[in-house]
Design a protein around this motif. Structure first.
Motif, PDB file in Angstrom:
ATOM      1  N   UNK A  61       0.804  -1.224   0.000  1.00 37.23           N
ATOM      2  CA  UNK A  61       0.000   0.000   0.000  1.00 37.23           C
ATOM      3  C   UNK A  61       0.834   1.269   0.000  1.00 37.23           C
ATOM      4  N   UNK A  62       2.108   1.172   0.395  1.00 42.26           N
ATOM      5  CA  UNK A  62       2.886   2.387   0.675  1.00 42.26           C
ATOM      6  C   UNK A  62       3.100   3.258  -0.568  1.00 42.26           C
ATOM      7  N   UNK A  79       1.831   4.266   7.496  1.00 43.74           N
ATOM      8  CA  UNK A  79       1.530   2.876   7.152  1.00 43.74           C
ATOM      9  C   UNK A  79       1.601   2.009   8.388  1.00 43.74           C
ATOM     10  N   UNK A  80       0.623   1.133   8.522  1.00 45.60           N
ATOM     11  CA  UNK A  80       0.611   0.188   9.640  1.00 45.60           C
ATOM     12  C   UNK A  80       1.713  -0.833   9.406  1.00 45.60           C
ATOM     13  N   UNK A 125      -5.526   1.146  -0.079  1.00 44.73           N
ATOM     14  CA  UNK A 125      -4.787  -0.116  -0.177  1.00 44.73           C
ATOM     15  C   UNK A 125      -4.810  -0.622  -1.616  1.00 44.73           C
ATOM     16  N   UNK A 126      -3.955  -1.592  -1.899  1.00 41.53           N
ATOM     17  CA  UNK A 126      -3.897  -2.121  -3.264  1.00 41.53           C
ATOM     18  C   UNK A 126      -5.123  -2.992  -3.571  1.00 41.53           C
ATOM     19  N   UNK A 127      -5.425  -3.940  -2.659  1.00 38.46           N
ATOM     20  CA  UNK A 127      -6.524  -4.874  -2.890  1.00 38.46           C
ATOM     21  C   UNK A 127      -7.564  -4.793  -1.789  1.00 38.46           C
ATOM     22  N   UNK A 128      -8.806  -4.998  -2.153  1.00 38.26           N
ATOM     23  CA  UNK A 128      -9.861  -5.241  -1.172  1.00 38.26           C
ATOM     24  C   UNK A 128     -10.421  -6.623  -1.494  1.00 38.26           C
TER      25      UNK A 128
END
Ligand code: 5GP
Length: 191
Positions: A61-62, A79-80, A125-128
């Motif tokens: 995601x970064x 970012x977590x 995020x990239x994917x859900x």
């Protein structure tokens, strides 16, 4: 986002009927021109909300969140972390997230210094997929007394239920390309 769908069709690699690899342009090698278009699309979709900060999860995601932040007036990106790192102060918000791709539970953490009460936070995020990562990030934002103003996913796998799970909790979810199903390795997109 048509250009994104065409790129996923062209370069995405399916694994079985539920995983899509997009390493060649999104989450290993990154196509920056495409990422700029993705970022601008998020900025357009969420132009009606005030965004003070973007929260994402390492690692994929970064890059997406960082480029997206440029189009939200350079807001900070947090970012977590998935690992107990020495640069965390020890005073952290943390929660459990089940990883669909790795089939295991991770603890994700954010240092308490980096989310403050009253902030408006956009999750990117990239994917859900099943919605576990986004739900965990939302939980952390709320633990901090901040507000989740939206959840933006580059690619949603509509058949894994995450979208409904998150909207039922009252969150606004926006995905740039929604894969409805994967049939014999072929991606079928929602309109
Ligand atoms: P969820 O928590 O919504 O089930 O899954 C989202 C997280 O898992 C994302 O952070 C993403 O990194 C990863 N993920 C889920 N499905 C896929 C997939 O099909 N391909 C890739 N590359 N990552 C995925």
């Amino acid at each position: 986002m048509e250009a994104l769908k065409r790129r996923i069709e062209k370069d995405g690699i399916t694994i079985g009927d539920s995983v899509v690899k997009v390493d060649s342009f999104l989450n290993h090698q990154m196509d920056i021109a495409l990422l700029k278009d993705i970022a601008q699309e998020f900025a357009r979709i969420f132009s009606d909300v005030k965004v003070d900060k973007i929260l994402t999860i390492e690692a994929s995601g970064i890059g997406i969140a960082a480029i997206t932040a440029i189009y939200f007036n350079d807001v900070p990106v947090v970012f977590a972390k998935k690992h107990q790192a020495s640069n965390l102060s020890g005073d952290v918000y943390e929660t459990k997230v089940y990883s669909f791709t790795k089939q295991k539970e991770n603890i994700i953490r954010v240092d308490k210094r980096y989310i403050s009460p009253g902030e408006n936070v956009l999750i990117i995020d990239d994917f859900l997929a099943c919605g576990s990562a986004a739900a965990g990030l939302a939980e952390i934002i709320e633990m901090a007394g901040a507000k989740v103003v939206g959840i933006g996913a580059v690619i949603e796998k509509g058949f894994q239920g995450g979208h409904a799970k998150l909207t039922e909790k009252g969150y606004r979810v926006e995905s740039l390309a929604i894969i409805e199903k994967i049939v014999d390795g072929k991606l079928i997109f929602a309109e």
